[in-house]
Design a protein around this motif. Structure first.
Motif, PDB file in Angstrom:
ATOM      1  N   PHE A 169       2.261   1.830  12.731  1.00 47.83           N
ATOM      2  CA  PHE A 169       3.694   2.112  12.699  1.00 47.83           C
ATOM      3  C   PHE A 169       4.389   1.622  13.969  1.00 47.83           C
ATOM      4  O   PHE A 169       5.514   1.120  13.915  1.00 47.83           O
ATOM      5  N   TYR A 170       3.732   1.742  15.108  1.00 43.51           N
ATOM      6  CA  TYR A 170       4.316   1.286  16.368  1.00 43.51           C
ATOM      7  C   TYR A 170       4.582  -0.220  16.333  1.00 43.51           C
ATOM      8  O   TYR A 170       5.628  -0.690  16.776  1.00 43.51           O
ATOM      9  N   LEU A 171       3.637  -0.968  15.798  1.00 45.90           N
ATOM     10  CA  LEU A 171       3.787  -2.416  15.709  1.00 45.90           C
ATOM     11  C   LEU A 171       4.561  -2.860  14.468  1.00 45.90           C
ATOM     12  O   LEU A 171       4.726  -4.058  14.230  1.00 45.90           O
ATOM     13  N   LYS A 172       4.974  -1.912  13.663  1.00 43.39           N
ATOM     14  CA  LYS A 172       5.736  -2.161  12.427  1.00 43.39           C
ATOM     15  C   LYS A 172       4.997  -3.089  11.465  1.00 43.39           C
ATOM     16  O   LYS A 172       5.596  -3.903  10.771  1.00 43.39           O
ATOM     17  N   LEU A 173       3.679  -2.941  11.435  1.00 45.99           N
ATOM     18  CA  LEU A 173       2.869  -3.761  10.543  1.00 45.99           C
ATOM     19  C   LEU A 173       2.983  -3.310   9.089  1.00 45.99           C
ATOM     20  O   LEU A 173       2.641  -4.070   8.183  1.00 45.99           O
ATOM     21  N   TYR A 174       3.469  -2.087   8.880  1.00 43.61           N
ATOM     22  CA  TYR A 174       3.604  -1.551   7.525  1.00 43.61           C
ATOM     23  C   TYR A 174       4.580  -2.379   6.684  1.00 43.61           C
ATOM     24  O   TYR A 174       4.612  -2.256   5.467  1.00 43.61           O
ATOM     25  N   LYS A 175       5.359  -3.227   7.308  1.00 42.40           N
ATOM     26  CA  LYS A 175       6.299  -4.071   6.567  1.00 42.40           C
ATOM     27  C   LYS A 175       5.573  -5.172   5.798  1.00 42.40           C
ATOM     28  O   LYS A 175       6.120  -5.727   4.855  1.00 42.40           O
ATOM     29  N   ASN A 227       0.391 -13.831  -6.043  1.00 40.60           N
ATOM     30  CA  ASN A 227       0.721 -12.696  -5.201  1.00 40.60           C
ATOM     31  C   ASN A 227       1.026 -11.506  -6.110  1.00 40.60           C
ATOM     32  O   ASN A 227       1.990 -11.522  -6.867  1.00 40.60           O
ATOM     33  N   MET A 228       0.196 -10.475  -6.027  1.00 40.76           N
ATOM     34  CA  MET A 228       0.329  -9.299  -6.893  1.00 40.76           C
ATOM     35  C   MET A 228       1.034  -8.159  -6.160  1.00 40.76           C
ATOM     36  O   MET A 228       0.804  -6.997  -6.455  1.00 40.76           O
ATOM     37  N   ARG A 229       1.888  -8.506  -5.248  1.00 38.64           N
ATOM     38  CA  ARG A 229       2.580  -7.524  -4.414  1.00 38.64           C
ATOM     39  C   ARG A 229       3.359  -6.504  -5.244  1.00 38.64           C
ATOM     40  O   ARG A 229       3.471  -5.348  -4.869  1.00 38.64           O
ATOM     41  N   LYS A 230       3.892  -6.934  -6.377  1.00 41.57           N
ATOM     42  CA  LYS A 230       4.705  -6.036  -7.203  1.00 41.57           C
ATOM     43  C   LYS A 230       3.876  -4.907  -7.819  1.00 41.57           C
ATOM     44  O   LYS A 230       4.421  -3.941  -8.328  1.00 41.57           O
ATOM     45  N   VAL A 268      -7.806  -3.334  -3.366  1.00 43.00           N
ATOM     46  CA  VAL A 268      -7.711  -4.317  -2.282  1.00 43.00           C
ATOM     47  C   VAL A 268      -8.529  -5.554  -2.642  1.00 43.00           C
ATOM     48  O   VAL A 268      -8.073  -6.693  -2.478  1.00 43.00           O
ATOM     49  N   THR A 269      -9.733  -5.347  -3.157  1.00 41.30           N
ATOM     50  CA  THR A 269     -10.581  -6.468  -3.572  1.00 41.30           C
ATOM     51  C   THR A 269      -9.906  -7.277  -4.679  1.00 41.30           C
ATOM     52  O   THR A 269      -9.881  -8.512  -4.631  1.00 41.30           O
ATOM     53  N   PHE A 270      -9.338  -6.573  -5.661  1.00 38.26           N
ATOM     54  CA  PHE A 270      -8.622  -7.249  -6.753  1.00 38.26           C
ATOM     55  C   PHE A 270      -7.456  -8.075  -6.201  1.00 38.26           C
ATOM     56  O   PHE A 270      -7.273  -9.238  -6.577  1.00 38.26           O
ATOM     57  N   ARG A 310      -0.112  -2.607   4.560  1.00 40.47           N
ATOM     58  CA  ARG A 310       0.131  -1.351   3.839  1.00 40.47           C
ATOM     59  C   ARG A 310      -1.094  -0.969   3.012  1.00 40.47           C
ATOM     60  O   ARG A 310      -1.466   0.204   2.948  1.00 40.47           O
ATOM     61  N   LEU A 311      -1.727  -1.967   2.387  1.00 36.89           N
ATOM     62  CA  LEU A 311      -2.951  -1.672   1.637  1.00 36.89           C
ATOM     63  C   LEU A 311      -4.026  -1.112   2.568  1.00 36.89           C
ATOM     64  O   LEU A 311      -4.723  -0.160   2.221  1.00 36.89           O
TER      65      LEU A 311
END
Length: 152
Positions: A38-44, A116-119, A103-105, A49-50
């Motif tokens: 969260f500090y590095l804002k990597l959750y974006k 990209n299966m981001r949705k 995550v593997t999928f 996030r995974l």
């Protein structure tokens, strides 16, 4: 159903102390990882996030390891809590497994299929929670919990 748990003595007490202590270290490690995320804002970023979902599932599991300290002074009146902790342990383990499969999928689709299966992120999270609750509920509903962990 196994309605009588053994008293915690000797080796079992030692194992509970070791696992509880390792759980405390794991809790600290997971909290550190999440705070940096969260500090590095990597959750974006989606892949982070995974990874964060995996760390949160590990945090849940580690908190349950710390809860084992309550079984150091075990008696038969704690059997219900023994079953609850067993259920939660199974749920946490299945949640980590399901998230790992997703995550593997996702990595397979991204690297091999170039899609990209981001949705599908809500599906990843919700299905992991629901599948783990459903599978862990089977022995709870059928009252077929056997020995859970080393304390009962």
């Amino acid at each position: 159903a196994n309605a009588s748990c053994a008293n915690v003595t000797g080796t079992n007490s030692f194992l509970i102390r070791i696992l509880g202590s390792l759980g405390a270290v794991s809790v600290a490690t997971c909290l550190f990882a999440l705070s940096w995320l969260f500090y590095l804002k990597l959750y974006k970023q989606f892949l982070y996030r995974l990874a964060a979902y995996q760390v949160m599932a590990s945090l849940f599991h580690a908190l349950l390891l710390v809860c084992q300290f309550t079984f150091l002074e075990y008696n038969d009146s704690k059997y219900a809590s023994c079953v609850v902790v067993g259920y939660l342990f199974q749920t946490a383990a299945w949640m980590k497994t399901c998230l790992g499969c997703w995550v593997t999928f996702h990595l397979f689709c991204f690297a091999v299929l170039l899609k990209n299966m981001r949705k599908l992120e809500p599906l990843y999270v919700i299905s992991s929670i629901l599948v783990s609750i459903a599978i862990s509920s089977i022995p709870l509903i059928t009252k077929s919990f056997g020995p859970t962990g080393e304390w009962c």
